[in-house]
Design a protein around this motif. Sequence first.
Motif, PDB file in Angstrom:
ATOM      1  N   UNK A   1       6.663   4.645   1.067  1.00  0.00           N
ATOM      2  CA  UNK A   1       6.855   4.087   2.417  1.00  0.00           C
ATOM      3  C   UNK A   1       6.808   5.221   3.442  1.00  0.00           C
ATOM      4  N   UNK A   2       7.380   6.371   3.105  1.00  0.00           N
ATOM      5  CA  UNK A   2       7.305   7.521   4.001  1.00  0.00           C
ATOM      6  C   UNK A   2       5.871   7.972   4.239  1.00  0.00           C
ATOM      7  N   UNK A   3       5.059   7.963   3.179  1.00  0.00           N
ATOM      8  CA  UNK A   3       3.644   8.326   3.325  1.00  0.00           C
ATOM      9  C   UNK A   3       2.910   7.341   4.218  1.00  0.00           C
TER      10      UNK A   3
ATOM     11  N   UNK B   1       0.162   3.666   9.079  1.00  0.00           N
ATOM     12  CA  UNK B   1       0.073   2.278   8.628  1.00  0.00           C
ATOM     13  C   UNK B   1      -0.494   2.185   7.232  1.00  0.00           C
ATOM     14  N   UNK B   2      -0.310   1.037   6.626  1.00  0.00           N
ATOM     15  CA  UNK B   2      -0.765   0.876   5.245  1.00  0.00           C
ATOM     16  C   UNK B   2      -2.229   0.470   5.159  1.00  0.00           C
ATOM     17  N   UNK B   3      -2.861   0.857   4.080  1.00  0.00           N
ATOM     18  CA  UNK B   3      -4.160   0.291   3.750  1.00  0.00           C
ATOM     19  C   UNK B   3      -3.954  -0.609   2.528  1.00  0.00           C
ATOM     20  N   UNK B   4      -5.010  -1.205   2.049  1.00  0.00           N
ATOM     21  CA  UNK B   4      -4.881  -2.156   0.943  1.00  0.00           C
ATOM     22  C   UNK B   4      -4.331  -1.498  -0.321  1.00  0.00           C
ATOM     23  N   UNK B   5      -4.723  -0.257  -0.580  1.00  0.00           N
ATOM     24  CA  UNK B   5      -4.207   0.464  -1.740  1.00  0.00           C
ATOM     25  C   UNK B   5      -2.699   0.668  -1.663  1.00  0.00           C
ATOM     26  N   UNK B   6      -2.201   0.942  -0.448  1.00  0.00           N
ATOM     27  CA  UNK B   6      -0.756   1.104  -0.269  1.00  0.00           C
ATOM     28  C   UNK B   6      -0.010  -0.198  -0.536  1.00  0.00           C
ATOM     29  N   UNK B   7      -0.560  -1.287  -0.045  1.00  0.00           N
ATOM     30  CA  UNK B   7       0.077  -2.588  -0.257  1.00  0.00           C
ATOM     31  C   UNK B   7       0.121  -2.921  -1.746  1.00  0.00           C
TER      32      UNK B   7
END
Length: 137
Positions: A40-42, A48-54
């Motif tokens: 979450x810190x990254x 903001x998140x990308x699809x890989x983060x989600x």
Amino acid sequence: MSDKVFSLSKRVGIRMAETFQLVLLFLAGFGILWATIIEVGKVFDKGGPDLGDVLLLFLLIELAAMVAIYFKTNRLSVRFLVYIAITALTRVLVVDAKYMENPQILTLVGAIFVLTLGVFILRMCEVWFGVDDEARD
């Protein structure tokens, strides 16, 4: 060995194994929480998140749910491990597909299909044959 000594040693052994198991579950839960905070810190650092983060967060959620279910039921469902594998392969496919050759992509899709088929078969076996007595406790 007398029955009393055997009974006592068996109870002590079971208690030691349960304690070891609980310590490892707490460590796994703590590791999942720690990894989630780092990820979450990254996401915040990059704006903001990308699809890989989600998808990575979904992996972490599934791992946390698996630990929680183990605490509640004292059982580890194979299906949850397969769900985690499916999500992990999907994340690899989504994030790295543009860098992969077609055979690699087809291999990942095939693996996801086989794992999905495995979940279906496991679920159908539960429906057809029921759940064992240990799973009901």
